[in-house]
Design a protein around this motif. Structure first.
Motif, PDB file in Angstrom:
ATOM      1  N   VAL A  59       0.828  -1.206   0.000  1.00 37.61           N
ATOM      2  CA  VAL A  59       0.000   0.000   0.000  1.00 37.61           C
ATOM      3  C   VAL A  59       0.862   1.254   0.000  1.00 37.61           C
ATOM      4  N   ARG A  60       0.576   2.135  -0.962  1.00 33.66           N
ATOM      5  CA  ARG A  60       1.159   3.485  -0.884  1.00 33.66           C
ATOM      6  C   ARG A  60       0.181   4.366  -0.137  1.00 33.66           C
ATOM      7  N   LEU A  61       0.602   4.834   1.023  1.00 34.86           N
ATOM      8  CA  LEU A  61      -0.244   5.714   1.817  1.00 34.86           C
ATOM      9  C   LEU A  61      -0.001   7.156   1.386  1.00 34.86           C
ATOM     10  N   PRO A  62      -1.067   7.917   1.203  1.00 37.10           N
ATOM     11  CA  PRO A  62      -0.833   9.332   0.895  1.00 37.10           C
ATOM     12  C   PRO A  62      -0.319  10.056   2.127  1.00 37.10           C
ATOM     13  N   GLN A  63       0.551  10.971   1.897  1.00 35.02           N
ATOM     14  CA  GLN A  63       1.171  11.678   3.023  1.00 35.02           C
ATOM     15  C   GLN A  63       0.138  12.372   3.895  1.00 35.02           C
ATOM     16  N   THR A  64      -0.980  12.789   3.289  1.00 34.67           N
ATOM     17  CA  THR A  64      -1.996  13.533   4.035  1.00 34.67           C
ATOM     18  C   THR A  64      -2.538  12.737   5.219  1.00 34.67           C
ATOM     19  N   ILE A  65      -2.435  11.429   5.160  1.00 34.03           N
ATOM     20  CA  ILE A  65      -2.947  10.605   6.255  1.00 34.03           C
ATOM     21  C   ILE A  65      -2.048  10.684   7.481  1.00 34.03           C
ATOM     22  N   GLY A  66      -0.778  10.936   7.259  1.00 36.30           N
ATOM     23  CA  GLY A  66       0.118  11.088   8.396  1.00 36.30           C
ATOM     24  C   GLY A  66       0.598   9.783   8.996  1.00 36.30           C
ATOM     25  N   ASP A  67       0.337   8.696   8.319  1.00 34.06           N
ATOM     26  CA  ASP A  67       0.796   7.386   8.789  1.00 34.06           C
ATOM     27  C   ASP A  67       2.061   7.047   8.012  1.00 34.06           C
ATOM     28  N   PRO A  68       3.189   6.906   8.688  1.00 34.64           N
ATOM     29  CA  PRO A  68       4.431   6.666   7.940  1.00 34.64           C
ATOM     30  C   PRO A  68       4.471   5.305   7.268  1.00 34.64           C
ATOM     31  N   GLY A  69       3.757   4.351   7.830  1.00 36.81           N
ATOM     32  CA  GLY A  69       3.758   3.026   7.222  1.00 36.81           C
ATOM     33  C   GLY A  69       4.122   1.962   8.220  1.00 36.81           C
ATOM     34  N   THR A  70       3.938   0.744   7.822  1.00 34.95           N
ATOM     35  CA  THR A  70       4.242  -0.382   8.678  1.00 34.95           C
ATOM     36  C   THR A  70       4.132  -1.647   7.839  1.00 34.95           C
ATOM     37  N   ALA A  71       4.300  -2.762   8.488  1.00 38.71           N
ATOM     38  CA  ALA A  71       4.002  -4.029   7.836  1.00 38.71           C
ATOM     39  C   ALA A  71       3.091  -4.798   8.770  1.00 38.71           C
ATOM     40  N   THR A  72       2.229  -5.564   8.204  1.00 37.82           N
ATOM     41  CA  THR A  72       1.340  -6.379   9.013  1.00 37.82           C
ATOM     42  C   THR A  72       1.086  -7.680   8.257  1.00 37.82           C
ATOM     43  N   PHE A  73       0.044  -8.375   8.600  1.00 42.42           N
ATOM     44  CA  PHE A  73      -0.129  -9.722   8.056  1.00 42.42           C
ATOM     45  C   PHE A  73      -0.478  -9.661   6.561  1.00 42.42           C
ATOM     46  N   GLY A  74       0.505  -9.991   5.726  1.00 42.50           N
ATOM     47  CA  GLY A  74       0.266  -9.985   4.285  1.00 42.50           C
ATOM     48  C   GLY A  74       0.078  -8.600   3.710  1.00 42.50           C
ATOM     49  N   MET A  75       0.577  -7.610   4.379  1.00 41.78           N
ATOM     50  CA  MET A  75       0.378  -6.237   3.927  1.00 41.78           C
ATOM     51  C   MET A  75       1.553  -5.364   4.340  1.00 41.78           C
ATOM     52  N   THR A  76       2.051  -4.619   3.362  1.00 42.04           N
ATOM     53  CA  THR A  76       3.106  -3.643   3.635  1.00 42.04           C
ATOM     54  C   THR A  76       2.554  -2.276   3.286  1.00 42.04           C
ATOM     55  N   LEU A  77       2.829  -1.293   4.113  1.00 42.27           N
ATOM     56  CA  LEU A  77       2.326   0.056   3.869  1.00 42.27           C
ATOM     57  C   LEU A  77       3.472   1.044   4.005  1.00 42.27           C
ATOM     58  N   LEU A  78       3.467   2.044   3.131  1.00 42.43           N
ATOM     59  CA  LEU A  78       4.502   3.073   3.249  1.00 42.43           C
ATOM     60  C   LEU A  78       3.964   4.396   2.734  1.00 42.43           C
ATOM     61  N   SER A  79       4.226   5.422   3.500  1.00 38.91           N
ATOM     62  CA  SER A  79       3.779   6.759   3.106  1.00 38.91           C
ATOM     63  C   SER A  79       4.573   7.257   1.914  1.00 38.91           C
ATOM     64  N   ASP A  80       3.870   7.958   1.030  1.00 45.11           N
ATOM     65  CA  ASP A  80       4.591   8.533  -0.111  1.00 45.11           C
ATOM     66  C   ASP A  80       5.390   9.775   0.301  1.00 45.11           C
ATOM     67  N   SER A  81       5.324  10.135   1.568  1.00 45.39           N
ATOM     68  CA  SER A  81       6.200  11.229   2.005  1.00 45.39           C
ATOM     69  C   SER A  81       7.666  10.854   1.803  1.00 45.39           C
ATOM     70  N   TYR A  82       7.934   9.566   1.794  1.00 46.02           N
ATOM     71  CA  TYR A  82       9.329   9.125   1.611  1.00 46.02           C
ATOM     72  C   TYR A  82       9.841   9.380   0.207  1.00 46.02           C
ATOM     73  N   ALA A  83       8.921   9.667  -0.720  1.00 48.84           N
ATOM     74  CA  ALA A  83       9.376   9.992  -2.078  1.00 48.84           C
ATOM     75  C   ALA A  83      10.308  11.190  -2.043  1.00 48.84           C
ATOM     76  N   ARG A  84      10.110  12.013  -1.028  1.00 44.66           N
ATOM     77  CA  ARG A  84      10.933  13.221  -0.957  1.00 44.66           C
ATOM     78  C   ARG A  84      12.374  12.929  -0.573  1.00 44.66           C
TER      79      ARG A  84
END
Ligand SMILES: [Zn+2]
Lengths: 678, 194
Positions: free
Chosen positions: A333-358
Motif C-alpha cells: 500500500v502506498r499511503l498518501p502523506q496527508t494521512i500522516g501514517d508513515p507506514g508499517t508491515a502487518t499480516f500480508g500487507m506492507t504500507l509506506l507513506s509517499d512522504s518518503y518519495a521526498r
C-alpha cells in the motif's frame, strides 16, 4: 473510577495520541528534490516513527507521564521488561464490520477469546474511534462490567470481569459497537481513519478496536492472536483489508469481503482497511498474487513501487531463508502523506507513506525494502516482547535495507567498505546523542529514559540494532550468519522469540559460545579498545592483539599485502594479549580489523598516530586527516541512516569531540615519524 | 679525514668569491645526480642545488653545523614536482639512504605551500626520512602543472663514498584537495663519490 482516570489521564492521552501517529501538516506534498530529513518536520517525524513503530504506538506512553498522571492502583507502572508483563493472552478475534466508508457510519461486533496467561486477568480494555459507542458487552461464564471514557478522537472501553480469569482460564468477550466514525485529528493532526468516497483509510483503533490489558497498557508481550474479519461496504467501493482474502461477494448493494489472519500474531500488530476507488496494480514475477494499492489516480511513483516490489520481496525472502507464508496474496500500500501514517508491515500487507518519495528514489526504494523486510522481521518472526528489544525487527529490517541497496545500486563497490560507510554516520549519531541509551536488549529493571520516544528511539531501535547485527555477521562470518537467520525464522515463525534465540542458534552453528558477544553488545553496550600490532614475518605476519579484559572476542582482521591484495582472517582473542601468526603469500603491509567492527570496537594500532595500520606513523596518516581539519559531524538530527556519503573520519577525531581540528592534527603530528626498525 | 674535501672546497670557493670585478663564474656543479632523466609526464624528483659559493647565501653555520670547528660538506636537494596537475593539496614521502654516508640536517617546505600548511619531517630511523607537507582543511591547493618546488632537503656527507637517496614510492603520495592520490613517479638520485 475510570472517569477519575479519564480526568487525570488527559495529559497522558494527549501525549498518547501524539505517540499514536506523527503529526501531519496541511501543506500538500511537493515532489521537490529530496530535502535533508533534518530540515523537514513531516519527514523527520516519519523517519523517526516509521515502520513497525506505528502499530505498536497506540498505547505506548512515556513511563513518566503514566507515573505522574495515572493512579498507580488503576494502571500500574508500565511493565516494560520488569516483572512478568501482561496476563492478557488474546487467542482469536472475529470482526464483523458494516461500514459506509464515505460517511463513516459503522455497525460492528467483535468477539474476542481471551485467556489469562501466567496470572489472573480481571480487566481488558478496547480503544476505538470516539464516534463509536459500545452496546451490551458480554463475557461467557462471567459478568462483564463496563466503564468508558472519551479522549477525542479515542474512546476507551474498559471491561472488568467478575470473577477474574484465573491463570489458564479463558472467556469470549462480545462487544457490539456502532455510530459514526469521527476520524478526528488528535493533537498534532494525526488521524487513525479518513473517510471518503475515493480513498478511505481505517486503521487499528478506528473500526478495529485495539485491545489492551487495563493493568498493563504498555505490555507488548507476544500473545498469538488469529482473526477472522468480515467487511461489508457499499458495492461500489473497492476494499482491501489486512489478512488473507478468503472471499468477496456482492450481496444486493453490499460488497462482502472476508479476510483471515490465520497465523498467530501479536494483538498489537496493525489492522487496516482501505475502501473507495482504489488504484490497484499487479506486481509481476511473484508466485503469490501481489498488488500495489494506492489512492487513484496513478502517479509515476506507483510504477516505481511496482518495479521495486519484486526485487525487494525476492531479496527479503532470500534473507529470511524461506518464502513468505502469505499464500493467497500480498497487498502493498502506498499511503498518501496527508494521512500522516508513515507506514508499517502487518499480516500480508506492507504500507509506506509517499512522504518518503521526498528522500529521492534510492532511499524511497530502500525504505520500501525495509518495510517489506518487516513481513519477516516482526510479522512472521515476531519478538517475544517488542519493549525488550527491536534487534530482530527494526534491526533486521534496517540491516536488510542496507544490504538491499548495496545489491541494487552499489554492487560494483567493495561491499565491506559500503557497509562500513553506511554504518559510520549511524554510529556517529549514536556517539552524538545516544551514549546514555540502554543496550540493545533491555534487562529486567532497566529504566527507559523519559525522552525515549524521540530521535533517541531511532538510535536505539534502528541504529544500534543494525550495527550490532552487522558486527555479529562479521564476527561469525557471512555464511553462518545467513544460515542462522534462516534457522531463526524457522524456529520463531509466529512464535515470539527473544534475542537469546539468535545467540543460541549462532552459537550452535559456529560451535562457539556467543554469550560474551551478547554480553558485550546486546545486553551490554561496550566499545572495547583493541590494539593491533604486527611484525612482517616470513610467510605472513606475527600479530599481537591487546585488550583490557579477559573475555573472548573474535575479530575479522584484514591483511593488506604489498601488492594491495586483501586477505581476511578471523582471529579469536583470548584474555588480554593474543599473539598469532597469520600466513600470507606476500609481504604484509597493513594489519587492521574490518571497518565494519568500528562502531562497536575501538580498534587502534599499537603505534599512536598510525591510522592506516601499517605499524608506522608517516605522511599517509597525516594526509588522511589534514584536509578534514574544520570538519564537524552534526549528529543532532540522528538521520545517519539516510546519509550515504559521510566523509567524517572518526580516526582523525583524536579527542572524540566530533570535530576535526588543529588539536587533533597536532596530536597525530606529535607521533609523526615513528617507524619500525629495519 | 672525511672532512678534507669540504675544507678544500671552502678554500676554493672563498678564493673565487674574493675577485669582485671578475665576470660571474659558471655555477659550480651540484653535488647530486638525479636518477635517470625524469620522464616528461607527472613526476616528483630530487634535484641537486649548485654548490653555494661563499657570499652566495652560504652562512658560516651551514658549513659547521655541529659548531665544532670542523666543517662538514652539505648537500641540499630540491624536491621538485612537474606535470602533476592544477591542485596539489598535500605531499607525503619517505626517503632512504645509507646513514653512515649521509646525515639528515633539515627539510624546508617550498613557497608553493601556504603559511598555514603543516610541515613535518623526521628521520624516524637512521637513514629513513618521513616528510609531510600539507595544507589543512579545504582549499584548492596549488598548481604543479609546471615545474614546482615542493621543498628542499639538506644532508651532510659523512663519507667520500657515493650515496643514493631513494624515495620509497610505496609510502609516497601527492594528494588533491579531495584526498585523491595523484599519479606520479618518484625519482631520487645520488650524491657522487669524491
Ligand atoms: Zn522498521
Amino acid at each position: 473510577m475510570l472517569q477519575e482516570i479519564a480526568v487525570r489521564a488527559s495529559i497522558w492521552l494527549s501525549s498518547l495520541a501524539f505517540a499514536l501517529a506523527p503529526p501531519a501538516t496541511a501543506s500538500p506534498v511537493a515532489l521537490a528534490p529530496p530535502p535533508a530529513p533534518g530540515d523537514d518536520d513531516v519527514l523527520s517525524s516519519h523517519l523517526l516513527h516509521r515502520l513497525v513503530e506505528r502499530e505498536r504506538s497506540p498505547l505506548h506512553v512515556r513511563a513518566g507521564l503514566l507515573g505522574s498522571h495515572v493512579p498507580p492502583a488503576a494502571i500500574p507502572r508500565p511493565p516494560f521488561v520488569r516483572g512478568t508483563g501482561s496476563a492478557l493472552d488474546c487467542e482469536h478475534a472475529t470482526h464483523d464490520i458494516t461500514l459506509d466508508p464515505t460517511t463513516g457510519a459503522t455497525n460492528a461486533t467483535v468477539e474476542l477469546r481471551v485467556k489469562a496467561a501466567r496470572a489472573p486477568l480481571g480487566s481488558i480494555s478496547f480503544a476505538l474511534d470516539a464516534g463509536l459507542e459500545p452496546g451490551t458487552i458480554t463475557a461467557t461464564d462471567r459478568d462483564a462490567s463496563i466503564a468508558q471514557a472519551v479522549f477525542a478522537p479515542t474512546r476507551i472501553v474498559r471491561v472488568d470481569l467478575t470473577p477474574a480469569l484465573e491463570a489458564g482460564e479463558e472467556t469470549v468477550i462480545t462487544m457490539p459497537y456502532s455510530g459514526t466514525l469521527s476520524c478526528a485529528s488528535a493533537e498534532g493532526g494525526a488521524v487513525v481513519c479518513s473517510k471518503g468516497a475515493d480513498f478511505s483509510y481505517f486503521a487499528h483503533q478506528s473500526i478495529f478496536p485495539y485491545v489492551f490489558d487495563t493493568d498493563a497498557p504498555n505490555s507488548f508481550v507476544f500473545d498469538g492472536l488469529t482473526r477472522d474479519i468480515v467487511l461489508r461496504v457499499p458495492a461500489e467501493h473497492d476494499v482491501v483489508a489486512t489478512g488473507q482474502k478468503v472471499a468477496e461477494t456482492i450481496e444486493g448493494s453490499t460488497r462482502v469481503s472476508r479476510w483471515a489472519i490465520d497465523r498467530p500474531l501479536s494483538r498489537v500488530v496493525g489492522l487496516y482497511a482501505f475502501a473507495g476507488r482504489l488504484g490497484l496494480l499487479p506486481v509481476g514475477g511473484r508466485r503469490v498474487p501481489t498488488t500495489l494499492v494506492f489512492p487513484a489516480p496513478k502517479k509515476a511513483i506507483d510504477q516505481s513501487l511496482v518495479a521495486w516490489s519484486t526485487p525487494a520481496l525476492d531479496f527479503v525472502e532470500a534473507v529470511g531463508g524461506s518464502r513468505l507464508p502469505f499464500d493467497r496474496g500480498l497487498s502493498l500500500v502506498r499511503l498518501p502523506q496527508t494521512i500522516g501514517d508513515p507506514g508499517t508491515a502487518t499480516f500480508g500487507m506492507t504500507l509506506l507513506s509517499d512522504s518518503y518519495a521526498r528522500t529521492g528514489d534510492l532511499m524511497y526504494e530502500e525504505t520500501w525494502a525495509h518495510e517489506n523486510a518487516h513481513l519477516f522481521w516482526g510479522i512472521v518472526a515476531p519478538e517475544t516482547d517488542s519493549n525488550e528489544s527491536r534487534l530482530m525487527s527494526e534491526g533486521m529490517a534496517t540491516l536488510t535495507e542496507l544490504d538491499y541497496t548495496f545489491g541494487r545500486h552499489f554492487a560494483s563497490e567493495d561491499r565491506d567498505l559500503y557497509l562500513a560507510r553506511r554504518l559510520l554516520p549511524m554510529g556517529l549519531d549514536l556517539r552524538a546523542r545516544g551514549k546514555d541509551l540502554p543496550p540493545v536488549q533491555l534487562l529486567p529493571g532497566t529504566e527507559v529514559p523519559d525522552d525515549f520516544r524521540t530521535r533517541r528511539y531511532t538510535l536505539w531501535a534502528y541504529y544500534r540494532t543494525a550495527i550490532t547485527l552487522d558486527h555479529l555477521r562479521v564476527t561469525v562470518g557471512e555464511e553462518l550468519f545467513a544460515r542462522a537467520l534462516g534457522l531463526y525464522v524457522a524456529r520463531c515463525s509466529f512464535v515470539g522469540c527473544r534475542p537469546d534465540v539468535l545467540r543460541e542458534i549462532a552459537s550452535a552453528e559456529s560451535d562457539k559460545d556467543l554469550g560474551p558477544f551478547f554480553e558485550r553488545w546486546v545486553t551490554g553496550k561496550e566499545r572495547p579498545r583493541v590494539l593491533v600490532g604486527f611484525t612482517p614475518a616470513d610467510g605472513g605476519a606475527d600479530v599481537v592483539l591487546t585488550k583490557d579484559d579477559d573475555r573472548p572476542m573474535t575479530l575479522e582482521l584484514w591483511l593488506t599485502l604489498a601488492d594491495g591484495a586483501r586477505m581476511k582472517r578471523h582471529v579469536d582473542l583470548g584474555p588480554r594479549t593474543t599473539r598469532v601468526h597469520l600466513d600470507a603469500p606476500a609481504a604484509v603491509a597493513h594489519v587492521a580489523a574490518s571497518p565494519r567492527h568500528d562502531v562497536l570496537v575501538d580498534v587502534r594500532s599499537r603505534v599512536d598516530g598510525d591510522l592506516d595500520f601499517d605499524g608506522e606513523t608517516d605522511g599517509f596518516d597525516v594526509l588522511r586527516c589534514a584536509r578534514l581539519v574544520g570538519r564537524r559531524y552534526d549528529g543532532s538530527s540522528s538521520t545517519g541512516l539516510w546519509n550515504l556519503g559521510e566523509t567524517f573520519d572518526p580516526r582523525c577525531d583524536v579527542n572524540d569531540d566530533l570535530t576535526i581540528d588543529d588539536d587533533d592534527l597536532a596530536a597525530i603530528a606529535a607521533e609523526f615519524g615513528k617507524l619500525r626498525a629495519r | 679525514m672525511k672532512r678534507a674535501p669540504a675544507i678544500l672546497l671552502f678554500v676554493l670557493v672563498a678564493g673565487c668569491g674574493s675577485d669582485a670585478p671578475a665576470p660571474p663564474a659558471p655555477p659550480p656543479p651540484a653535488d647530486f645526480t638525479t636518477d635517470e632523466a625524469p620522464p616528461a609526464d607527472s613526476v616528483v624528483f630530487l634535484r641537486g642545488r649548485p654548490r653555494p659559493a661563499r657570499g652566495d647565501g652560504a652562512q658560516e653555520g651551514d658549513r659547521d653545523p655541529d659548531g665544532d670547528g670542523v666543517e662538514a660538506e652539505r648537500v641540499t636537494v630540491d624536491v621538485v614536482a612537474r606535470g602533476v596537475g592544477p591542485s596539489v593539496h598535500g605531499a607525503a614521502f619517505r626517503l632512504r639512504w645509507e646513514p653512515e654516508k649521509l646525515g639528515f640536517v633539515e627539510a624546508r617546505a617550498g613557497e608553493a605551500w601556504s603559511s598555514r600548511a603543516l610541515t613535518l619531517a623526521r628521520e624516524g630511523i637512521p637513514g629513513e626520512l618521513v616528510v609531510t607537507w600539507t595544507e589543512k582543511g579545504t582549499g584548492d591547493g596549488f598548481d604543479a602543472t609546471g615545474e614546482t618546488l615542493l621543498g628542499a632537503l639538506t644532508f651532510t656527507r659523512k663519507s667520500r663514498d657515493g650515496a643514493a637517496i631513494a624515495f620509497r614510492a610505496d609510502r609516497s603520495t601527492l594528494r588533491d584537495p579531495s584526498g585523491r592520490a595523484l599519479t606520479v613517479a618518484w625519482r631520487g638520485g645520488r650524491v657522487p663519490a669524491r
